[in-house]
Design a protein around this motif. Structure first.
Motif, PDB file in Angstrom:
ATOM      1  N   VAL A   1       0.681  -1.069   0.004  1.00 45.89           N
ATOM      2  CA  VAL A   1      -0.051   0.324  -0.113  1.00 45.89           C
ATOM      3  C   VAL A   1       0.611   1.407  -0.444  1.00 45.89           C
ATOM      4  CG1 VAL A   1      -2.191   1.091   1.464  1.00 45.89           C
ATOM      5  CG2 VAL A   1      -1.862  -1.006   0.903  1.00 45.89           C
TER       6      VAL A   1
ATOM      7  N   GLY B   1       3.922   1.334  -0.419  1.00 44.55           N
ATOM      8  CA  GLY B   1       4.980   0.439  -1.271  1.00 44.55           C
ATOM      9  C   GLY B   1       5.653  -0.326  -0.583  1.00 44.55           C
ATOM     10  N   SER B   2       7.138  -0.937  -0.657  1.00 40.56           N
ATOM     11  CA  SER B   2       6.651  -2.847  -0.552  1.00 40.56           C
ATOM     12  C   SER B   2       7.909  -3.007   0.218  1.00 40.56           C
ATOM     13  CB  SER B   2       6.714  -3.490  -2.289  1.00 40.56           C
ATOM     14  OG  SER B   2       7.581  -5.177  -1.343  1.00 40.56           O
TER      15      SER B   2
ATOM     16  N   ALA C   1      16.471  -3.480  -5.155  1.00 43.40           N
ATOM     17  CA  ALA C   1      16.048  -3.064  -6.216  1.00 43.40           C
ATOM     18  C   ALA C   1      15.979  -1.792  -5.444  1.00 43.40           C
ATOM     19  CB  ALA C   1      14.573  -3.304  -6.611  1.00 43.40           C
ATOM     20  N   GLU C   2      15.376  -0.841  -5.715  1.00 42.69           N
ATOM     21  CA  GLU C   2      15.125   0.369  -5.448  1.00 42.69           C
ATOM     22  C   GLU C   2      16.455   1.335  -4.924  1.00 42.69           C
ATOM     23  OE1 GLU C   2      10.392   0.399  -3.294  1.00 42.69           O
ATOM     24  OE2 GLU C   2      12.351   0.728  -1.952  1.00 42.69           O
TER      25      GLU C   2
ATOM     26  N   VAL D   1      10.706 -11.611 -14.449  1.00 40.23           N
ATOM     27  CA  VAL D   1      10.776  -9.775 -13.416  1.00 40.23           C
ATOM     28  C   VAL D   1      10.414 -10.625 -12.065  1.00 40.23           C
ATOM     29  CG1 VAL D   1      10.827  -7.551 -13.085  1.00 40.23           C
ATOM     30  CG2 VAL D   1      11.060  -8.972 -15.653  1.00 40.23           C
ATOM     31  N   ILE D   2      10.786 -10.449 -10.980  1.00 38.16           N
ATOM     32  CA  ILE D   2      10.503 -10.532  -9.418  1.00 38.16           C
ATOM     33  C   ILE D   2      10.055  -9.159  -8.906  1.00 38.16           C
ATOM     34  CG2 ILE D   2      10.531 -10.834  -7.822  1.00 38.16           C
ATOM     35  CD1 ILE D   2      10.740 -13.090  -9.671  1.00 38.16           C
ATOM     36  N   ALA D   3      10.744  -8.294  -9.071  1.00 35.58           N
ATOM     37  CA  ALA D   3      10.866  -6.592  -8.960  1.00 35.58           C
ATOM     38  C   ALA D   3      11.752  -6.783  -9.071  1.00 35.58           C
ATOM     39  CB  ALA D   3      11.123  -6.639  -7.222  1.00 35.58           C
ATOM     40  N   TRP D   4      11.051  -5.541 -10.564  1.00 31.30           N
ATOM     41  CA  TRP D   4      11.910  -5.014 -11.416  1.00 31.30           C
ATOM     42  C   TRP D   4      13.191  -3.357 -10.929  1.00 31.30           C
ATOM     43  CZ3 TRP D   4      14.231  -0.156 -13.847  1.00 31.30           C
ATOM     44  CH2 TRP D   4      14.392  -0.347 -15.248  1.00 31.30           C
TER      45      TRP D   4
ATOM     46  N   SER E   1      10.729   0.101  -7.660  1.00 33.62           N
ATOM     47  CA  SER E   1      11.253  -1.385  -7.715  1.00 33.62           C
ATOM     48  C   SER E   1       9.312  -1.162  -8.834  1.00 33.62           C
ATOM     49  CB  SER E   1      11.441  -1.995  -6.639  1.00 33.62           C
ATOM     50  OG  SER E   1      11.312  -3.741  -6.995  1.00 33.62           O
ATOM     51  N   ILE E   2       9.595  -2.004  -9.905  1.00 32.53           N
ATOM     52  CA  ILE E   2       8.583  -2.479  -9.864  1.00 32.53           C
ATOM     53  C   ILE E   2       7.815  -4.122  -9.799  1.00 32.53           C
ATOM     54  CG2 ILE E   2       6.543  -3.010 -12.035  1.00 32.53           C
ATOM     55  CD1 ILE E   2       8.207  -0.949 -13.773  1.00 32.53           C
ATOM     56  N   ILE E   3       6.992  -3.934  -8.471  1.00 32.69           N
ATOM     57  CA  ILE E   3       7.185  -5.876  -8.086  1.00 32.69           C
ATOM     58  C   ILE E   3       6.181  -6.464  -9.449  1.00 32.69           C
ATOM     59  CG2 ILE E   3       5.545  -6.831  -6.175  1.00 32.69           C
ATOM     60  CD1 ILE E   3       7.505  -2.973  -5.611  1.00 32.69           C
ATOM     61  N   GLN E   4       6.559  -7.226  -9.276  1.00 34.90           N
ATOM     62  CA  GLN E   4       5.504  -7.949 -10.361  1.00 34.90           C
ATOM     63  C   GLN E   4       5.277  -9.499 -10.103  1.00 34.90           C
ATOM     64  OE1 GLN E   4       4.960  -7.500 -13.408  1.00 34.90           O
ATOM     65  NE2 GLN E   4       7.105  -5.707 -14.550  1.00 34.90           N
TER      66      GLN E   4
ATOM     67  N   ALA F   1       4.311 -10.300  -6.786  1.00 35.50           N
ATOM     68  CA  ALA F   1       3.922  -9.975  -4.823  1.00 35.50           C
ATOM     69  C   ALA F   1       3.244 -10.931  -4.276  1.00 35.50           C
ATOM     70  CB  ALA F   1       2.207  -8.664  -5.024  1.00 35.50           C
TER      71      ALA F   1
ATOM     72  N   TYR G   1       2.846  -3.360  -9.531  1.00 37.56           N
ATOM     73  CA  TYR G   1       2.967  -1.627  -8.928  1.00 37.56           C
ATOM     74  C   TYR G   1       4.559  -1.353  -8.741  1.00 37.56           C
ATOM     75  CZ  TYR G   1       3.739  -3.386  -4.254  1.00 37.56           C
ATOM     76  OH  TYR G   1       4.439  -4.326  -2.988  1.00 37.56           O
TER      77      TYR G   1
ATOM     78  N   SER H   1       6.522   0.890  -6.419  1.00 34.36           N
ATOM     79  CA  SER H   1       7.024   1.033  -5.584  1.00 34.36           C
ATOM     80  C   SER H   1       8.406   1.752  -5.189  1.00 34.36           C
ATOM     81  CB  SER H   1       7.651   0.026  -3.886  1.00 34.36           C
ATOM     82  OG  SER H   1       8.200   0.043  -3.002  1.00 34.36           O
TER      83      SER H   1
ATOM     84  N   ASN I   1       3.722   4.158  -3.142  1.00 40.23           N
ATOM     85  CA  ASN I   1       3.074   3.699  -4.236  1.00 40.23           C
ATOM     86  C   ASN I   1       3.361   5.221  -6.094  1.00 40.23           C
ATOM     87  OD1 ASN I   1       3.022   1.020  -3.660  1.00 40.23           O
ATOM     88  ND2 ASN I   1       1.016   1.158  -4.062  1.00 40.23           N
TER      89      ASN I   1
END
Ligand SMILES: [Zn+2]
Lengths: 399, 132
Positions: free
Chosen positions: A145, A147-148, A156-157, A207-210, B62-65, B67, B75, B77, B91
């Protein structure tokens, strides 16, 4: 204060999935192997450091298997820096002159729990009344919600932040890191995966988390590693064949993350690494360019790239160029993760920080087999525990 | 209109939705959430509430594919540096979550959306950022 501290025994279990053994089987086997390598038994050990994240408090259970002599046992947890902390508590007792001989064991039995950090559960989904809770007054779990906080996204970030601040860094550079580490893993019999991937395969994978694709993410698994360490004074009393294979711990440094503005949004693994690196190089009297090999914390290939710069393996801001020019390849300027790194070798959490000392120690002894870095004299190990912690050890060949 | 509650207390719905930080009156360090003291200058405080800007730039994302179960992917993050100070995670919303579309340094603006209502009819409101 005591003089230098030396590793005289080391052992690691192959990483992977070993359903036929339990964690005590693996940890005991490897602790015994490290003791045998040192020409010692539990009777010689003054202190034990034990690191496991999922089975915290297991040191005594290992001693109940291999030799319960009444020595102090420090059970430690510190996220992915747990193993390095187990080494460091034993190191500190020796440095303080309290103990002469220490055993450090790191192990983890994770089985097939999936990708790092993806196992977290989303709780409270059935909540019927929004009620603020916790220090930020959240009314529900905020994963996804706001971010992750899952590891593939967090690292990744961190890498994309580096790309934001420095030229010549992007998806291709991160993928090149994974290409390199997987190529290295083919030579390492202790590695969980030993399969080479082309750059195209890494870039075209799921892709897991680009920008992290599947081959850029460390697998979970089982592992155990152990070292026996002694004071310089004790070393002098030991047989020639033990002294000849001793590896000096020239620096042992640990930091936590200091306040930074950006650190309020996500973990800052850079500042604590830079602080630890500066201190370690100074303590050891070693220049980064003197390093013959580095085992650094690549829980994701994206994470590895930022540490080229944090550990000063490359010119400031030039981590992209460093991988483009194959600097961290085993025949490059400073070989990085010749074990295959966590992305292929595996990352059994509490084990990792001991295993990387074992890996570098094997090279410094000239005992690393097919993956041996020729004439290796000095190496560095680095781990990050989110929260955050950095632990760095610099090891040097003695004879 | 139904009652609203912010998903976290640093999102204020008082007037136009905005983010609020706890600011150390001694050193100016900004924090989200309840404080015991200042991690930057080590003083016990005091802290005052500071309204943060609605605009900022993407520092990392990051683009979470894939989740966690129960969440919809993909989405985005992101770490967002707000104009005038404050760094926050959220997000990136109301735009296509693709590497071609989301850029580092991209200017973004605070946006809110509903997370649904509870059994008392109270609506939880989340924040995100959309391209400015
Ligand atoms: Zn302050």
């Amino acid at each position: 204060m005591s003089d230098d501290v030396f590793i005289i025994g080391l052992a690691q279990h192959k990483f992977g999935r070993f359903p036929e053994k339990d964690s005590l089987d693996m940890a005991s086997e490897i602790a015994m192997a490290a003791l045998a390598d040192a020409g010692m038994t539990m009777a010689d050990i003054d202190v034990m450091g034990c690191g496991s994240l999922l089975e915290a408090g297991s040191g005594q259970r290992i001693l109940h298997q291999i030799g319960a002599t009444g020595i102090p046992v420090y059970n430690v947890t510190n996220a992915c820096a747990t193993g390095a902390n187990a080494v460091r508590v034993a190191y500190m007792e020796i440095k303080a002159g309290i103990s002469q001989v220490g055993l450090a064991v790191g192990f983890e039995k994770m089985g097939k729990s999936g990708l790092l950090g993806l196992a977290a559960k989303v709780a409270g989904a059935d909540k019927k009344v929004w009620a603020p809770a916790g220090r930020t007054g959240s009314v529900m779990p905020t994963e996804g919600v706001l971010g992750s906080g899952m590891m593939p996204a967090v690292f990744a970030e961190i890498a994309m932040e580096y790309a934001n601040n420095n030229d010549g860094v992007g998806f291709e550079q991160f993928a090149k890191v994974a290409e390199k580490s997987h190529a290295h893993s083919v030579l390492n019999p202790y590695s969980q995966y030993r399969k080479a991937f082309s750059l195209e395969e890494v870039m075209n994978a799921e892709v897991i988390a680009w920008p992290n694709t599947l081959p850029m993410c460390g697998p979970t698994g089982d592992g155990a590693a152990a070292v026996v360490i002694v004071s310089g004074e004790k070393l002098k009393t030991l047989p020639d064949d033990v002294r000849k294979r001793a590896v000096k711990i020239s620096a042992s440094v640990m930091t936590s993350d200091p306040w930074t503005a950006g650190g309020q949004a996500g973990p800052d693994v850079n500042t604590c690494t830079r602080m630890a690196a500066d201190k370690a190089y100074e303590m050891a009297g070693v220049d980064p360019q003197d390093l013959d090999l580095v085992e650094l914390h690549d829980c994701f290939a994206t994470a590895e790239l930022v540490h080229y710069d944090n550990l000063r393996l490359c010119e400031p801001g030039m981590a992209g160029k460093f991988i483009d020019e194959r600097g961290p390849w085993r025949d490059g300027k400073i070989p990085v993760n010749v074990s295959g790194g966590l992305v292929s070798k595996g990352h059994p959490l509490g084990c990792t920080g001991v295993a990387n000392l074992v890996e570098v120690g094997m090279h410094l002894r000239g005992e690393a087999g097919d993956r041996q870095i020729p004439d290796a004299k000095v190496g560095l190990t680095h781990v990050i525990g989110l929260g955050s912690t950095c632990a760095i050890h610099i090891l040097e060949k003695v004879s | 209109m139904a009652n609203q509650i912010p998903v976290v207390d640093y999102l204020s719905l008082d007037g136009a939705p905005h983010l609020e930080a706890q600011e150390c009156e001694n050193c100016g360090a900004l924090y989200f959430g309840r404080r015991n003291a200042c991690a930057k200058c080590f003083k016990p405080g005091p802290f005052k509430v500071r309204r943060l800007a609605d605009t900022g730039t993407i520092r990392g994302f990051s683009i979470i594919q894939r989740a966690v179960p129960g969440l919809t992917a993909p989405y985005v993050s992101a770490l967002v540096d707000l104009d005038g100070g404050g760094s926050v995670k959220g997000n990136i919303i109301n735009t296509e979550p693709s590497p071609e579309n989301i850029k580092l340094g991209m200017p973004v603006r605070l946006a809110t959306y509903s997370l649904g209502t509870d059994d008392d009819g109270t609506e939880a409101v989340a924040f995100g950022f959309q391209p400015a």
